[in-house]
Structure formats: structure tokens, C-alpha cells
Enzyme design. Structure first.
Site, PDB file in Angstrom:
ATOM      1  N   ARG A  11      16.836  -7.113 -28.680  1.00  4.51           N
ATOM      2  CA  ARG A  11      15.986  -6.078 -29.307  1.00  4.51           C
ATOM      3  C   ARG A  11      15.625  -6.494 -30.735  1.00  4.51           C
ATOM      4  O   ARG A  11      16.257  -7.373 -31.311  1.00  4.51           O
ATOM      5  CB  ARG A  11      16.728  -4.729 -29.350  1.00  4.51           C
ATOM      6  N   TYR A 153      28.214  -2.938 -45.235  1.00  2.00           N
ATOM      7  CA  TYR A 153      27.110  -3.804 -44.788  1.00  2.00           C
ATOM      8  C   TYR A 153      26.731  -4.800 -45.894  1.00  2.00           C
ATOM      9  O   TYR A 153      26.509  -5.987 -45.630  1.00  2.00           O
ATOM     10  CB  TYR A 153      25.948  -2.892 -44.417  1.00  2.00           C
ATOM     11  N   ALA A 155      28.660  -5.918 -48.264  1.00  2.00           N
ATOM     12  CA  ALA A 155      29.751  -6.900 -48.379  1.00  2.00           C
ATOM     13  C   ALA A 155      29.657  -7.937 -47.264  1.00  2.00           C
ATOM     14  O   ALA A 155      29.818  -9.146 -47.502  1.00  2.00           O
ATOM     15  CB  ALA A 155      31.102  -6.187 -48.320  1.00  2.00           C
ATOM     16  N   ALA A 156      29.383  -7.473 -46.051  1.00  2.00           N
ATOM     17  CA  ALA A 156      29.298  -8.402 -44.916  1.00  2.00           C
ATOM     18  C   ALA A 156      28.143  -9.382 -45.108  1.00  2.00           C
ATOM     19  O   ALA A 156      28.302 -10.596 -44.918  1.00  2.00           O
ATOM     20  CB  ALA A 156      29.106  -7.612 -43.618  1.00  2.00           C
ATOM     21  N   LYS A 157      26.987  -8.867 -45.491  1.00  2.00           N
ATOM     22  CA  LYS A 157      25.816  -9.742 -45.634  1.00  2.00           C
ATOM     23  C   LYS A 157      25.970 -10.682 -46.831  1.00  2.00           C
ATOM     24  O   LYS A 157      25.553 -11.847 -46.771  1.00  2.00           O
ATOM     25  CB  LYS A 157      24.538  -8.896 -45.772  1.00  2.00           C
ATOM     26  N   ILE A 186      12.637  -3.399 -42.046  1.00  2.00           N
ATOM     27  CA  ILE A 186      11.858  -3.879 -40.898  1.00  2.00           C
ATOM     28  C   ILE A 186      11.888  -2.802 -39.811  1.00  2.00           C
ATOM     29  O   ILE A 186      12.943  -2.193 -39.565  1.00  2.00           O
ATOM     30  CB  ILE A 186      12.469  -5.203 -40.346  1.00  2.00           C
TER      31      ILE A 186
HETATM   32  P1  NAP Z   1      18.531  -3.662 -33.738  1.00  2.00           P
HETATM   33  O1  NAP Z   1      17.118  -3.372 -33.438  1.00  2.00           O
HETATM   34  O2  NAP Z   1      19.520  -2.544 -33.808  1.00  2.00           O
HETATM   35  O3  NAP Z   1      19.046  -4.727 -32.638  1.00  2.00           O
HETATM   36  C1  NAP Z   1      20.363  -5.178 -32.709  1.00  2.00           C
HETATM   37  C2  NAP Z   1      20.581  -6.287 -31.700  1.00  2.00           C
HETATM   38  O4  NAP Z   1      21.913  -6.781 -31.895  1.00  2.00           O
HETATM   39  C3  NAP Z   1      20.514  -5.824 -30.257  1.00  2.00           C
HETATM   40  O5  NAP Z   1      19.982  -6.880 -29.478  1.00  2.00           O
HETATM   41  C4  NAP Z   1      21.969  -5.563 -29.900  1.00  2.00           C
HETATM   42  O6  NAP Z   1      22.258  -5.722 -28.512  1.00  2.00           O
HETATM   43  C5  NAP Z   1      22.641  -6.673 -30.693  1.00  2.00           C
HETATM   44  N1  NAP Z   1      24.048  -6.396 -31.020  1.00  2.00           N
HETATM   45  C6  NAP Z   1      24.556  -5.374 -31.762  1.00  2.00           C
HETATM   46  N2  NAP Z   1      25.888  -5.489 -31.830  1.00  2.00           N
HETATM   47  C7  NAP Z   1      26.222  -6.598 -31.123  1.00  2.00           C
HETATM   48  C8  NAP Z   1      27.446  -7.222 -30.816  1.00  2.00           C
HETATM   49  N3  NAP Z   1      28.611  -6.740 -31.240  1.00  2.00           N
HETATM   50  N4  NAP Z   1      27.420  -8.353 -30.046  1.00  2.00           N
HETATM   51  C9  NAP Z   1      26.247  -8.863 -29.594  1.00  2.00           C
HETATM   52  N5  NAP Z   1      25.059  -8.308 -29.855  1.00  2.00           N
HETATM   53  C10 NAP Z   1      25.047  -7.175 -30.615  1.00  2.00           C
HETATM   54  O7  NAP Z   1      18.696  -4.455 -35.096  1.00  2.00           O
HETATM   55  P2  NAP Z   1      17.618  -5.275 -35.976  1.00  2.00           P
HETATM   56  O8  NAP Z   1      16.999  -4.332 -36.922  1.00  2.00           O
HETATM   57  O9  NAP Z   1      16.780  -6.107 -35.093  1.00  2.00           O
HETATM   58  O10 NAP Z   1      18.613  -6.194 -36.830  1.00  2.00           O
HETATM   59  C11 NAP Z   1      18.820  -7.564 -36.522  1.00  2.00           C
HETATM   60  C12 NAP Z   1      19.504  -8.209 -37.704  1.00  2.00           C
HETATM   61  O11 NAP Z   1      18.679  -8.088 -38.848  1.00  2.00           O
HETATM   62  C13 NAP Z   1      20.847  -7.590 -38.080  1.00  2.00           C
HETATM   63  O12 NAP Z   1      21.750  -8.584 -38.495  1.00  2.00           O
HETATM   64  C14 NAP Z   1      20.493  -6.695 -39.239  1.00  2.00           C
HETATM   65  O13 NAP Z   1      21.596  -6.468 -40.070  1.00  2.00           O
HETATM   66  C15 NAP Z   1      19.421  -7.524 -39.898  1.00  2.00           C
HETATM   67  N6  NAP Z   1      18.532  -6.754 -40.765  1.00  2.00           N
HETATM   68  C16 NAP Z   1      17.733  -5.775 -40.267  1.00  2.00           C
HETATM   69  C17 NAP Z   1      16.900  -5.088 -41.129  1.00  2.00           C
HETATM   70  C18 NAP Z   1      15.964  -3.995 -40.658  1.00  2.00           C
HETATM   71  O14 NAP Z   1      15.347  -3.344 -41.509  1.00  2.00           O
HETATM   72  N7  NAP Z   1      15.818  -3.756 -39.365  1.00  2.00           N
HETATM   73  C19 NAP Z   1      16.884  -5.394 -42.492  1.00  2.00           C
HETATM   74  C20 NAP Z   1      17.711  -6.393 -42.960  1.00  2.00           C
HETATM   75  C21 NAP Z   1      18.520  -7.079 -42.093  1.00  2.00           C
HETATM   76  P3  NAP Z   1      22.633  -4.445 -27.560  1.00  2.00           P
HETATM   77  O15 NAP Z   1      21.359  -3.671 -27.415  1.00  2.00           O
HETATM   78  O16 NAP Z   1      23.107  -5.044 -26.278  1.00  2.00           O
HETATM   79  O17 NAP Z   1      23.682  -3.695 -28.297  1.00  2.00           O
END
Ligand code: NAP
Length: 242
Positions: A11, A153, A155-157, A186
């Protein structure tokens, strides 16, 4: 054929990365944790791009699951190796520190930071042997700036950003590059509870970004054209700098 693994590839940003890597001719391994339907849909789109791939279920925060899945793949693919790794899977569990529960801290650290070690340590071995690899870590503006309500979050990043810079120096001689991409806001499931109409006022480009706008940079960092970039953190945040 180059093999690429995208954690959390089913996703959001991970899905867009899978499609970008498919466009550039990679065989794409779509990791997910629980939502098999979404992973299957992403794989179908990878195939529509004319490439191929597979889905791979494991929880990135569970070391045993990670190692079992990845060693299993390696045993069945003698002579091949995963040369592109996108450490993208992540979660948020926001709370102010004064009210933060232990599991909100540990779950976010395990999924966003410890996963980096679990996955990377396995796949790096073949990258080093083959003297080529691309490791791309999806971090966040939170890890650079710190955001209130997101101490776990942030701290992790920030931890992954430090690890990116350290590992880049450890393995540069083997032509394995390690970089981070730091998105701002995003449009994905992760941000669907946020009010874009209000938050966009503080973003110079005046809107949230789309997953494809992050995937474009990930695709570039995975390419041969990015061979002289390592240890970098690239912002994709509409001008919302620290
Ligand atoms: P998202 O739409 O919530 O999608 C999360 C994805 O990660 C899903 O495919 C989910 O799979 C998978 N996932 C979650 N926990 C998992 C685990 N324990 N093991 C394996 N897969 C796992 O998130 P996103 O917004 O695309 O975020 C992607 C990355 O970008 C993350 O690292 C997030 O911190 C970073 N980020 C996002 C934003 C933003 O604004 N969206 C901004 C900065 C950074 P399932 O559906 O199977 O759970």
C-alpha cells in the site's frame, strides 16, 4: 534481471515504489504484514507494467519471521540475489510523551527502526559478495525536525537516518550504496486522519504529496545513474524544511 524487495510494498508509498521498480525492469518482491488482498493487487499492477514479482508475507518487526522468509527465498534462488532493498514498512502510534504507553513506544521503534537491522543484515551479505547493491530507507521529516506527538516515530526515523549514514561508510568500497528518502506529508492510508485543508497552509507547495512523487526518487536511487550518491538524505516534502 535485478531483484528488488520493498517492505510494506502493498500500500501507499511502498506500492508506488513497487510500480516504479517494475517500470525500470526489476523483479519486485512485495512484502506485507496482514493485508494479502492489497499485496495481490500490487503484484497484479507490477505484472501490468510488463515485469514480474511475488508477494512475501512477514512482519518486519519480528526478527524470526524476517529471517525465515528471507533465508527461505535465498535458499530457493541459488545464483540470484536481491540487489535493491527498500526499507519502507512503517507505522505511527502518536501520543504525547506524558501519556505514551510502553507498547506505543516499542511497536513504533520495532517496526520503523529495528526492522532496518533485521532485513538489511540478511540481504547485505549477497550485495557485498556481488559488489553491487542499493539500500534505500524511507524515513520522514519527523526524523529530521521532530514533530510533537511523535517522539516515538521521530526517534525511530532519526535512528534510521543515523544508521543510513554509518552503513553507507561501512560498505561504500563494495559498491553498495545506502541512502534515505524523507517524505513530508504524503496522501496515503497513514495520513488519512490528517486534515490536509488545514495542514497545507504550512507547506510551501500548498498540498500533500503523492506516493508517486516519493517513488520517483526511490527509483532514481536504485538506478545506475545514482552510483555516486551514498549516505544522503533526500527530502520530498513540498518545501517544508526543518
Ligand atoms: P501506509 O499507507 O500505512 O502503508 C504501510 C505499508 O506498510 C503497508 O503495505 C503495510 O502492510 C506495511 N506494514 C506495516 N507494518 C508492517 C510490518 N510490521 N511488517 C511488514 N509490513 C508492514 O503507509 P505509507 O504512508 O505508505 O508509509 C510508508 C513509509 O513512509 C513508512 O515508513 C512511513 O513512516 C513513511 N512516511 C510516510 C509519510 C506519509 O505522509 N504518508 C511521511 C513520511 C514518511 P499491511 O497492509 O499488510 O499491514
Amino acid at each position: 534481471m535485478k531483484y528488488a524487495l520493498v517492505t510494506g510494498g502493498s500500500r501507499g508509498i511502498g506500492k508506488a515504489c513497487c510500480l516504479k521498480l517494475a517500470e525500470t525492469g526489476h523483479y519486485v518482491i512485495v512484502n506485507f504484514n496482514s493485508n494479502t488482498d492489497e499485496a495481490e493487487k500490487t503484484l497484479a499492477l507490477v505484472r501490468e507494467k510488463g515485469s514480474d514479482g511475488e508477494i512475501m508475507k512477514f512482519d518486519v518487526s519480528n526478527q524470526q519471521e524476517v529471517e525465515k522468509a528471507l533465508h527461505g527465498w535465498i535458499e530457493h534462488h541459488e545464483g540470484d540475489y536481491i540487489s535493491v532493498l527498500v526499507n519502507n514498512a512503517g507505522i505511527r502510534k502518536d501520543a504525547l510523551i506524558m501519556w505514551m504507553k510502553d507498547d506505543e513506544w516499542h511497536d513504533v521503534i520495532n517496526t520503523n527502526l529495528n526492522s532496518f537491522l533485521f532485513v538489511t543484515r540478511v540481504l547485505i551479505q549477497d550485495m557485498l559478495i556481488n559488489k553491487f547493491g542499493r539500500i534505500i530507507n524511507v524515513v520522514s521529516l519527523s526524523g529530521l525536525k521532530g514533530l510533537p506527538g511523535q517522539a516515538n516515530y521521530s526517534a525511530a526515523k532519526a535512528g534510521v537516518i543515523g544508521a543510513t549514514k554509518a552503513l553507507a561508510q561501512e560498505i561504500a568500497k563494495k559498491r553498495v550504496t545506502v541512502n534515505a528518502v524523507a517524505p513530508g506529508f504524503i496522501r496515503t492510508d497513514m495520513t488519512k486522519d490528517m486534515d490536509e485543508s488545514q495542514l497545507k497552509a504550512m507547506i510551501p507547495l500548498g498540498r500533500f504529496g503523492n506516493p508517486e512523487e516519493v517513488a520517483g526518487i526511490v527509483g532514481f536511487l536504485a538506478s545506475d545513474e545514482a552510483s555516486y550518491i551514498t549516505g544522503a538524505v533526500i527530502n520530498v516534502n513540498g518545501g517544508l524544511y526543518t
